[in-house]
Design an enzyme around this catalytic site. Structure first.
Site: not given
Length: 979
Positions: A22, A24, A137, A406
């Site tokens: 993951h 970001d 997420d 996000h």
């Protein structure tokens, strides 16, 4: 099969181990910092390790990091291996968007943009088209997202963060998987199978009963700012050895069996990874290979069989079970709470400035795309070069896509990451403005035009270009700041335009000039503003400009309010009568053409707790009301400007009676002279809020006489409206009744509706009868170790200046216009003052451009030249990729192809695309595509999932005369070719 302790045969649990990282695009660290510290190493080492062992697999999600790696880091060998791994199905692109976009505060246009950006790159480069969602997420799940993913051609979707008590109930009842029909209009046409992750979410369970280190993360935790030179990272899991392998196996199997109890099939999705993982894929796979081999060798003992998998492997196996699934309608999963005092509703209002700039950048991109498209079709050999222009557009597309992350537009990032987003957005906007200026000012040929009179340039003249980016005719007013007290505005025919000038509230040396503009769809015009050196002569052109005077009213202290409502002052236009109370300086009521509604508006504050030892806190993400809101002012001043284009009411709110400077202000503009037009119905309110005191969350509260029973309606990403019924909770009721407003929110009863439209996202709630409050700004600090460590305390000392449009009327009257008004607010005319235009005139402006106009219930959502290099014919494109020959260039000089999205249709509508686009050029071919353009719609065959409800398919393509039938809430994409 496996043998149970009783001796009976039982079905093996089939486990799909899905390696992932993951990553970001922002949050705590900037994109550049992340690329340096770990992201580049993820792709380099994963490609190397997958190439070594044929059983290994990996899914790649966010495209921004991959694209940066592909262009700047990957060697020729890496690139060759990526293509091979994709062909073998061992590397799979999931979602395929530029980022994993937020679902609460993103606008539908921007969600589509970032998805199209990633999909265009993947299809151009590899010929692949993602088929699965992986929204693990985002903080809550919108019902719009599954509709968009279905339109993009996805076969299944995956979500994770939903309300904790709802997830617990779904787990117990094996309801984590369902078929989601996100649109009440489209229903089964765009349904999608949806998998909800269980309570362990997307990270591998890291607790090891036999170790004080995390488990299954053998590469440890990424280090910033630099990777360690010795390759030793913090918290590296114990290696899998003869001594630990059985302990690891039992831990993994116990977790697998726990999860298996929550799903209907014997197939378990086991995500292996977490944030910033696989930067050393070698040590990761080396240990997991041994562990998985051990479990499979002892599958009879453990009752499970494990394999590396992609998301397609898992969903395809579930699909083949041919089970019937429950149907979920258009309910969303908002708001999202992780426990009773952790309602993730604060981020709806965090970093209001960033939210505003992101939407402004999106609107500017929308305008620049369509204007350049018109220019390119009309003047293919003009001096505005195609590649230069596309570079400007691509930079802004990248920036607008990036901030949809996000932890981007949500306002939940660290200050340096917020600065990164702002820098990229501002740079992109500057490039788009350069492109607009070039189109406005450069000649269409290299020869100057002499057929239009050129107004001599002087010190006291300004040229204003105004562009209408919507495919509707509009009549509205625009506002510019000028340095002179007198002005006359002329259109491109030299005729005087109704205008109004007045003293600005911001400065005694600045004046606000309002003037009326009337523009056809996708048209722009040039206006000339002249500043006379003396007073106007009777009957001269400047007589069309009204000089408005500011009337000031005595400041009123709240402590002195006694009987109110006796001294009411009316401000009216052709649609409304607003009554202001001179004893309070507040709005008292609004009367539309049918009835009067009591309305009061003012500012309130929630006082947040900043000490974790004293109780629940508010932060970037979370809103925890420490009691009810309190009035944020003790006195109010008012000024009224009566005008002939717009009347203005200025209200100033003072925190203390003795304060010299106000803390809050709201300016309400009432359009005048627009009877019969949409502008008549909008009351524009501009707010100025801040700097706030520490640990304050400010709301603008509208209290009315409506009997709405605290029921609120808010939009889902600007796509559809959702009914929000007030709920009572044991704890945290206020925060858990907050919802995101992206474009619109309203309250109503049987006879009246009060609508608010926004140009950026906010949090909204209806906490009392007839009340609607909008959270405009937050400034917070707390001593929570996690927040302090990552600098996520939201000490936002900025002054914010959001705009809302308010409308009032019967529900039936407003239902037909408020969505169009929301779009007119989002895409207001682009205004570009030019002090010294070139000496040649334009053939491309005003009366010389045929308008492009669609019906009022149809919206041209995108009109652009994407600039990707691929053939619309999939077979031809794959052949070009495999042969290495130069690829077909979409949108070259002879075949101009346009993406054209339609939505917001309230009823079935047939349109002839050729007639609609006639104002641009002669259409020779129309091809319908998937949402992001990578599929020919006739080739797209999505998986059909069995449900417990009847399925009705309906589809309509284009006819030979380019006619298309558009159903309610459809979004359709077309490549359009011009002669």
């Amino acid at each position: 099969m496996a043998i149970a302790p009783s001796g009976t045969l039982v079905e093996l649990i089939q486990v799909f181990v899905i390696p992932h990282s993951h990553m970001d695009v922002g949050w705590v660290y900037t994109v550049q910092e992340s690329m340096h510290a770990y992201a580049s190493n993820v792709y380099s080492s994963v490609v190397e390790e997958l190439s070594r062992v044929k059983s290994r697999k990996f899914i790649a999600v966010e495209q921004e990091f991959f694209r940066l790696w592909w262009v700047n880091v990957a060697t020729d060998w890496h690139q060759k291996q990526v293509r091979q791994l994709l062909n073998e199905g061992r590397l799979e692109f999931i979602i395929g968007g530029q980022v994993m976009h937020d679902e609460a505060v993103t606008d539908v246009d921007d969600a589509i943009l970032q998805l199209s950006e990633g999909h265009g790159f993947l299809y151009e480069t590899f010929g692949v088209r993602p088929r699965f969602g992986w929204h693990v997420d985002p903080f809550g799940a919108s019902a719009t997202t599954p509709v968009l993913f279905a339109l993009a051609g996805f076969d299944a979707h995956l979500i994770s963060r939903i309300d904790y008590d709802l997830k617990d109930d779904m787990q117990k009842n094996k309801k984590l998987q369902f078929v989601w029909r996100g649109s009440p209009s489209l229903k089964e046409k765009q349904e999608i199978f949806t998998h909800t992750m269980d309570q362990f979410s997307y990270c591998t369970p890291s607790h090891l009963p036999f170790s004080n280190r995390s488990g299954f993360y053998w590469n440890g935790v990424a280090l910033f700012p630099d990777p360690p030179k010795d390759g030793i990272y913090p918290n590296m899991s114990l290696p899998v050895t003869k001594e630990t392998v059985e302990l690891y196996a039992q831990t993994m199997v116990d977790n697998i069996k726990q999860r298996a109890q929550w799903f209907r099939t014997s197939h378990v999705l086991w995500p292996w990874g977490c944030d910033k993982q696989f930067f050393n894929a070698s040590v990761q796979f080396m240990n997991m290979d041994v562990l998985m081999n051990y479990i499979n060798t002892h599958s009879d003992k453990y009752g499970v069989a494990v394999q590396y998998a992609t998301l397609q492997d898992y969903f395809q196996t579930v699909h083949q079970t041919n089970l019937s699934w429950d149907v979920r309608g258009n309910q969303d999963f908002l708001p999202y709470s992780t426990e009773p005092f952790q309602a993730w509703t604060g981020f709806y209002g965090s970093r209001n400035v960033l939210k505003g700039v992101a939407r402004r950048a999106s609107s500017l991109l929308y305008a620049a795309e369509s204007l350049f498209t018109r220019y390119r079709i009309s003047y293919p050999d003009g001096p505005v070069q195609r590649e230069w222009a596309l570079d400007k557009l691509k930079a802004l597309r990248w920036a607008v896509s990036e901030v949809q992350h996000h932890d981007g537009i949500t306002g939940t990032e660290s200050p340096k990451v917020a600065d990164m987003y702002m820098e990229h957005l501002m740079q992109g906007m500057m490039g788009a403005e350069e492109l607009l200026a070039a189109i406005f000012l450069l000649p269409q040929t290299l020869e100057p035009s002499n057929d239009i009179h050129h107004t001599p340039q002087s010190r006291s003249t300004t040229h204003i270009f105004v562009y209408n980016p919507l495919a509707w005719n509009i009549s509205t007013y625009i506002n510019i700041s000028v340095a002179y007290a007198l002005a006359v505005v002329l259109d491109d025919d030299g005729k005087a335009v109704p205008a109004q000038i007045q003293q600005s509230m911001e400065s005694s040396t600045v004046y606000d000039l309002f003037f009326v503009v009337e523009l056809g769809g996708l048209q722009y015009r040039k206006y000339i503003v002249q500043f006379p050196q003396s007073h106007c002569d009777t009957g001269s052109a400047c007589g069309a400009t009204h000089v408005a005077r500011v009337v000031k009213f005595t400041k009123k202290n709240v402590s002195q309010w006694k009987r109110t409502g006796r001294k009411l002052l009316p401000v009216l236009n052709e649609c409304y009568k607003l009554m202001f109370d001179q004893e309070t300086n507040l709005l008292h009521s609004i009367t539309d053409r049918q009835m009067r509604v009591r309305v009061q508006q003012d500012f309130w504050e929630y006082e947040a707790n900043g000490d974790v030892h004293s109780g629940p806190i508010s932060d970037n993400y979370i809103f925890t009301a420490n009691g009810s809101a309190i009035p944020a002012y003790k006195s109010v001043a008012m000024e009224i400007v009566a005008g002939k284009v717009v009347s203005e009411i200025r209200q100033y709110f003072y925190r203390e009676e003795e304060d010299k400077n106000h803390t809050y202000s709201v300016v309400t503009r009432v359009p005048v002279g627009f009877e019969g037009g949409l502008a008549c119905f909008r009351l524009e309110q501009s707010y100025k809020v801040g700097p706030l005191e520490m640990n304050r969350e400010t709301v603008f509260r509208t209290s009315t006489s409506l009997k709405n029973n605290r029921t609120l309606f808010t939009d889902n990403n600007g796509y559809q409206m959702m009914k929000r019924t007030y709920k009572t909770f044991v704890n945290n009721t206020i925060a858990r009744n907050y919802y995101p407003m992206v474009r619109a929110a309203y309250i109503q009863d049987d006879s009246s509706r009060v609508v608010f439209l926004g140009e950026r996202a906010h949090g909204v709630a209806s906490l009392s009868q007839g009340q609607l409050e909008v959270m405009l700004h937050r400034r917070l600090w707390n001593n929570q170790e996690w927040n302090l460590g990552y600098n996520l305390t939201l000490n936002d000392s900025s002054v914010v200046r959001p705009v809302l449009w308010m409308m009032l009327g019967s529900p039936s009257a407003l239902s037909s216009i408020y969505q169009q008004e929301a779009l007119e607010l989002q895409h207001r005319p682009v205004v570009m003052p030019i002090d010294q235009p070139r000496e040649f005139a334009k053939k491309f402006s005003g009366p010389f451009v045929q308008p492009v106009v669609v019906p009022q219930n149809l919206h041209m959502q995108t009109l652009s030249i994407p600039g990707w290099n691929y053939s619309p014919d999939h077979t031809q494109h794959l052949h070009s990729l495999n042969s290495g020959r130069p690829q077909y260039t979409l949108h070259n000089k002879t075949d101009k192809t346009i993406m054209f999205h339609n939505c917001y249709v309230n009823q079935d509508l047939m349109e002839r695309v050729g007639e609609v686009m006639r104002g641009i050029g002669e259409v020779t071919k129309v091809q319908e595509r998937s949402l992001t353009g990578t599929w020919n719609i006739s080739d797209l065959q999505r998986w059909s999932w069995k449900t417990n409800e009847k399925r009705i398919d309906f589809f309509s393509g284009t006819t030979q005369d380019f006619s298309v039938t558009i159903y309610p809430k459809e979004i359709r994409t077309f490549f359009i070719y011009f002669k």
